[in-house]
Motif scaffolding. Sequence first.
Motif, PDB file in Angstrom:
ATOM      1  N   LEU A 179       0.857  -1.183   0.000  1.00  0.00           N
ATOM      2  CA  LEU A 179       0.000   0.000   0.000  1.00  0.00           C
ATOM      3  C   LEU A 179       0.889   1.227   0.000  1.00  0.00           C
ATOM      4  N   GLY A 180       0.937   1.894  -1.143  1.00  0.00           N
ATOM      5  CA  GLY A 180       1.828   3.038  -1.249  1.00  0.00           C
ATOM      6  C   GLY A 180       3.260   2.593  -1.052  1.00  0.00           C
ATOM      7  N   GLY A 181       3.952   3.190  -0.071  1.00  0.00           N
ATOM      8  CA  GLY A 181       5.319   2.810   0.218  1.00  0.00           C
ATOM      9  C   GLY A 181       5.453   1.774   1.310  1.00  0.00           C
ATOM     10  N   SER A 182       4.328   1.254   1.797  1.00  0.00           N
ATOM     11  CA  SER A 182       4.342   0.278   2.896  1.00  0.00           C
ATOM     12  C   SER A 182       4.139  -1.135   2.358  1.00  0.00           C
ATOM     13  N   VAL A 183       4.939  -2.072   2.878  1.00  0.00           N
ATOM     14  CA  VAL A 183       4.842  -3.477   2.498  1.00  0.00           C
ATOM     15  C   VAL A 183       4.548  -4.280   3.769  1.00  0.00           C
ATOM     16  N   TYR A 184       3.411  -4.988   3.770  1.00  0.00           N
ATOM     17  CA  TYR A 184       2.974  -5.758   4.927  1.00  0.00           C
ATOM     18  C   TYR A 184       3.089  -7.252   4.614  1.00  0.00           C
ATOM     19  N   CYS A 185       3.988  -7.928   5.338  1.00  0.00           N
ATOM     20  CA  CYS A 185       4.206  -9.369   5.154  1.00  0.00           C
ATOM     21  C   CYS A 185       3.994 -10.112   6.458  1.00  0.00           C
ATOM     22  N   ASP A 186       3.106  -9.627   7.302  1.00  0.00           N
ATOM     23  CA  ASP A 186       2.861 -10.254   8.596  1.00  0.00           C
ATOM     24  C   ASP A 186       2.274 -11.649   8.440  1.00  0.00           C
ATOM     25  N   ASP A 187       2.825 -12.597   9.213  1.00  0.00           N
ATOM     26  CA  ASP A 187       2.273 -13.947   9.314  1.00  0.00           C
ATOM     27  C   ASP A 187       2.090 -14.594   7.941  1.00  0.00           C
ATOM     28  N   THR A 188       3.147 -14.590   7.145  1.00  0.00           N
ATOM     29  CA  THR A 188       3.119 -15.214   5.813  1.00  0.00           C
ATOM     30  C   THR A 188       4.134 -16.350   5.698  1.00  0.00           C
ATOM     31  N   LYS A 189       4.653 -16.809   6.837  1.00  0.00           N
ATOM     32  CA  LYS A 189       5.584 -17.945   6.886  1.00  0.00           C
ATOM     33  C   LYS A 189       6.887 -17.673   6.129  1.00  0.00           C
ATOM     34  N   LEU A 190       7.326 -16.435   6.138  1.00  0.00           N
ATOM     35  CA  LEU A 190       8.598 -16.092   5.496  1.00  0.00           C
ATOM     36  C   LEU A 190       9.760 -16.686   6.284  1.00  0.00           C
ATOM     37  N   VAL A 191      10.790 -17.127   5.560  1.00  0.00           N
ATOM     38  CA  VAL A 191      12.007 -17.602   6.214  1.00  0.00           C
ATOM     39  C   VAL A 191      13.188 -16.678   5.900  1.00  0.00           C
ATOM     40  N   HIS A 192      12.968 -15.697   5.066  1.00  0.00           N
ATOM     41  CA  HIS A 192      13.994 -14.690   4.786  1.00  0.00           C
ATOM     42  C   HIS A 192      13.304 -13.409   4.341  1.00  0.00           C
ATOM     43  N   VAL A 193      14.029 -12.320   4.362  1.00  0.00           N
ATOM     44  CA  VAL A 193      13.474 -11.042   3.925  1.00  0.00           C
ATOM     45  C   VAL A 193      13.253 -11.092   2.415  1.00  0.00           C
ATOM     46  N   PRO A 194      12.045 -10.831   1.934  1.00  0.00           N
ATOM     47  CA  PRO A 194      11.786 -10.916   0.493  1.00  0.00           C
ATOM     48  C   PRO A 194      12.329  -9.690  -0.233  1.00  0.00           C
ATOM     49  N   PRO A 195      12.507  -9.769  -1.556  1.00  0.00           N
ATOM     50  CA  PRO A 195      12.900  -8.588  -2.330  1.00  0.00           C
ATOM     51  C   PRO A 195      11.811  -7.527  -2.222  1.00  0.00           C
ATOM     52  N   LEU A 196      12.222  -6.290  -1.980  1.00  0.00           N
ATOM     53  CA  LEU A 196      11.262  -5.211  -1.771  1.00  0.00           C
ATOM     54  C   LEU A 196      11.286  -4.216  -2.928  1.00  0.00           C
ATOM     55  N   PRO A 197      10.137  -3.613  -3.234  1.00  0.00           N
ATOM     56  CA  PRO A 197      10.143  -2.540  -4.224  1.00  0.00           C
ATOM     57  C   PRO A 197      11.094  -1.427  -3.818  1.00  0.00           C
ATOM     58  N   LYS A 198      11.694  -0.794  -4.772  1.00  0.00           N
ATOM     59  CA  LYS A 198      12.741   0.193  -4.520  1.00  0.00           C
ATOM     60  C   LYS A 198      12.248   1.364  -3.680  1.00  0.00           C
ATOM     61  N   ASP A 199      10.965   1.723  -3.809  1.00  0.00           N
ATOM     62  CA  ASP A 199      10.430   2.893  -3.117  1.00  0.00           C
ATOM     63  C   ASP A 199       9.790   2.557  -1.769  1.00  0.00           C
TER      64      ASP A 199
END
Length: 328
Positions: free
Chosen positions: A130-150
Amino acid sequence: MMMVTSRLVLGLLVLKLVLASPPRYSRQAELDNYDAELDNLDLENKDLYEYYDELSIDEPKIEIGTLAPDEDHDHLPNASLEEEEGEEEKEVERTLRKPNLIPSGSGDPGVLMGPDTQGGLPTCVLCTCLGGSVYCDDTKLVHVPPLPKDTTHFYARYNRIMKINKSDFANMNKLKRIDLTHNAISKIDDGALFGLPALEELVIRENSVIQLPALPATMTLVDVSHNKLGGTSIQNEAFKDMTGLLYLYLTDNNIDHVPVPLPESLRSLHLQNNNIQMIHGDTFCNLNDVNYVRTALEDVRLDGNPVNLSRSPQAYVCLPRIPVGALI
């Protein structure tokens, strides 16, 4: 004599007119024969009528198509209908699976975010952007995902991330907040966060961090509560240059001293449930200036430490309020 001749001429003219006009009975004859002709027509087409009467609504009807073939779709030569449908499904699948180039801050610009993300999904499909915010709460991630540049705010709480690599936030020049609450982080690479020029807030509470890395001077909030920091886990003068630091939360660790010097901007310092045993006279105040007052630092929590605050009362005279902790 003249009269006889005139009458003869007039009679010839009348006779000629009568002979030239159609007989009156011919039209009537046509009308009289109309019904008979219809009856003859019915008899001639009787077989045809009986054929259509015998047709039922369940019998298939043959329709002749008149539409021109689709010029945009080339059918395979001599291909069956099943083969053509299979080719169409494969083409749709190839279109859907085709990855797009999305500007990424984790590495070089234009990194493919599909294959590099957990589960083969782009970050903004796996997470919520949402805009410049990326929400990945409780998605079973095991590493930091690639993020949009902005990206300006990144939230990945309640996941299974175990490490923060130096490349995870590389070139993220607009990133202001990182919140990795309740993961399994035990190690943060040196320099993984120091090179973020806009970073202001770091929340990595409820992890297993044993060493706090160097942070940029732009920090306003640092929360490393509920980790495994010990006596040597924080670098000397780690917070000295953070002239805008407002909140420092280090509760529920194994820290044995207050990490001095603390910036003048600090408003809240939480150190409860650690192993601090002594507060020195210069921990908060300036021994060389008896008139020094530290007006900003109004919230100091030292409860849950093996320190008796009443043994060093001179250490709090410059504070607006006495720290919370054991006085006996």
